[in-house]
Design an enzyme around this catalytic site. Structure first.
Site, mmCIF file in Angstrom:
data_model
loop_
_atom_site.group_PDB
_atom_site.id
_atom_site.type_symbol
_atom_site.label_atom_id
_atom_site.label_comp_id
_atom_site.label_asym_id
_atom_site.label_seq_id
_atom_site.Cartn_x
_atom_site.Cartn_y
_atom_site.Cartn_z
ATOM 1 N N LYS A 36 -17.847 -0.847 -2.142
ATOM 2 C CA LYS A 36 -16.809 -0.562 -1.099
ATOM 3 C C LYS A 36 -15.458 -1.454 -1.686
ATOM 4 O O LYS A 36 -15.642 -2.700 -1.503
ATOM 5 C CB LYS A 36 -17.001 -0.819 0.175
ATOM 6 C CG LYS A 36 -16.065 -0.440 1.147
ATOM 7 C CD LYS A 36 -16.215 -0.415 2.673
ATOM 8 C CE LYS A 36 -16.115 -1.757 3.117
ATOM 9 N NZ LYS A 36 -14.775 -2.052 3.640
ATOM 10 N N ILE A 88 1.527 12.234 6.962
ATOM 11 C CA ILE A 88 1.732 13.859 7.114
ATOM 12 C C ILE A 88 0.722 14.356 5.992
ATOM 13 O O ILE A 88 0.358 13.867 4.874
ATOM 14 C CB ILE A 88 3.091 14.142 6.901
ATOM 15 C CG1 ILE A 88 3.590 13.875 5.598
ATOM 16 C CG2 ILE A 88 3.778 13.796 8.276
ATOM 17 C CD1 ILE A 88 5.107 14.435 5.347
ATOM 18 N N PRO A 89 0.231 15.512 6.060
ATOM 19 C CA PRO A 89 -0.764 16.012 5.194
ATOM 20 C C PRO A 89 -0.052 16.324 3.736
ATOM 21 O O PRO A 89 -0.878 15.919 2.689
ATOM 22 C CB PRO A 89 -0.832 17.677 5.763
ATOM 23 C CG PRO A 89 -0.819 17.698 7.218
ATOM 24 C CD PRO A 89 0.352 16.421 7.262
ATOM 25 N N LEU A 115 -9.484 3.058 1.726
ATOM 26 C CA LEU A 115 -7.933 2.990 1.830
ATOM 27 C C LEU A 115 -7.335 3.533 3.043
ATOM 28 O O LEU A 115 -6.038 3.261 3.491
ATOM 29 C CB LEU A 115 -7.259 3.975 0.704
ATOM 30 C CG LEU A 115 -7.665 3.579 -0.555
ATOM 31 C CD1 LEU A 115 -6.724 4.424 -1.597
ATOM 32 C CD2 LEU A 115 -7.392 2.062 -0.922
ATOM 33 N N LYS A 116 -8.103 4.253 4.219
ATOM 34 C CA LYS A 116 -7.981 4.666 5.338
ATOM 35 C C LYS A 116 -6.395 5.216 5.585
ATOM 36 O O LYS A 116 -5.487 4.687 6.308
ATOM 37 C CB LYS A 116 -8.010 3.266 6.327
ATOM 38 C CG LYS A 116 -9.359 2.976 6.495
ATOM 39 C CD LYS A 116 -9.529 1.871 7.702
ATOM 40 C CE LYS A 116 -10.869 1.310 7.922
ATOM 41 N NZ LYS A 116 -11.395 0.378 6.805
ATOM 42 N N LEU A 117 -6.323 6.352 4.748
ATOM 43 C CA LEU A 117 -5.150 7.020 4.663
ATOM 44 C C LEU A 117 -4.718 7.629 5.985
ATOM 45 O O LEU A 117 -5.599 8.082 6.663
ATOM 46 C CB LEU A 117 -5.013 7.891 3.468
ATOM 47 C CG LEU A 117 -5.462 7.560 2.022
ATOM 48 C CD1 LEU A 117 -5.408 8.856 1.134
ATOM 49 C CD2 LEU A 117 -4.276 6.476 1.680
#
Ligand code: C5P
Length: 233
Positions: free
Chosen positions: A33, A67-68, A62-64
């Protein structure tokens, strides 16, 4: 070599140390990780340097959350590194999770639910209508319906998650501690790696219980990974 279902949290500010840790443990660790600090410091070159010394998988944490359209672009930007897992916040909503899934067909987009650093009071203050466990389960269901192949949750949530999302999503849990380390650091509500797997997790995230042995050298770290892993295979 049979690698254990361990995700090693490579939490160090030094790329050289990260590479040495991976070399020392990779016979026993399925996934490495790499978090935001690593990625913002060393970028794709750093990820490739790790991939150059192991055939174990990469978990890009990265825990994005955006907006899509933006998440789609970010996901496409990491596609060349072919991470096995990429985290996104499930609270970004189903369309955002799906944007990542569509952009990365060969990666398991991994939904992060409620950060375990949040207390019940925090969850309520933010405005979630349900308590943390129920909110986390709801978010996991949104992520899985949108195509997420994996979710991250705390050990204490595994059973409820598994019941709600079925057998196919991969459940990944941090906050595990081998018996000889319970209560020795900042992880409070822990389970042993074995108990987490028995409760329905597929992979356990382990950092310091393995990486602390680096102070005794590479062989000691390898043996520690092997010891913890042997219990899980
Ligand atoms: O050293 P330790 O085993 O506590 O490392 C666990 C890893 O999992 C760290 O990278 C930490 O950021 C991450 N993590 C966690 N608890 C969460 C989510 C992620 O410990 N709820």
């Amino acid at each position: 070599m049979n690698k254990a279902p361990i995700v090693l949290a490579v939490d160090t500010p030094s790329l050289e140390t990260a590479i040495e840790w991976v070399k020392a443990t990779q016979d026993h660790v399925s996934v490495f990780k790499l978090g935001l600090e690593f990625f913002l410091t060393f970028g794709a070159e750093g990820v490739k340097a790790i991939q150059g010394v192991t055939d174990s998988d990469i978990f890009l944490d990265l825990k994005l959350h955006d907006i899509p359209h933006t998440v789609s672009g970010a996901a496409k930007a990491v596609a060349h590194m072919a991470p096995k897992f990429l985290t996104v916040h499930a609270s970004g909503g189903g369309a955002m999770v799906k944007a990542a899934v569509d952009a990365l067909p060969s990666t398991k987009v991994t939904g992060v639910t409620i950060l375990t650093s949040l207390s019940e009071a925090d969850v309520s203050e933010i405005g979630f209508a349900s308590a943390a466990l129920q909110s986390a389960v709801n978010l996991a269901k949104i992520a899985v319906s949108a195509g997420a192949g994996a979710i991250v949750c705390s050990p204490l949530e595994i059973s409820a998650m598994r019941q709600q999302v079925g057998t196919s999503p991969i459940i990944i849990t941090p906050g595990v501690r081998p018996l000889d380390m319970v209560g020795t650091d900042d992880q409070q509500r822990t389970m042993t790696p074995k108990a987490a797997i028995n409760a329905g997790a597929n992979l356990v995230v382990i950092g310091r219980p393995i990486t602390q042995s680096w102070t005794q050298g590479a062989q000691a770290m390898k043996e520690r990974a092997q010891e913890i892993g042997a219990d899980l295979i």
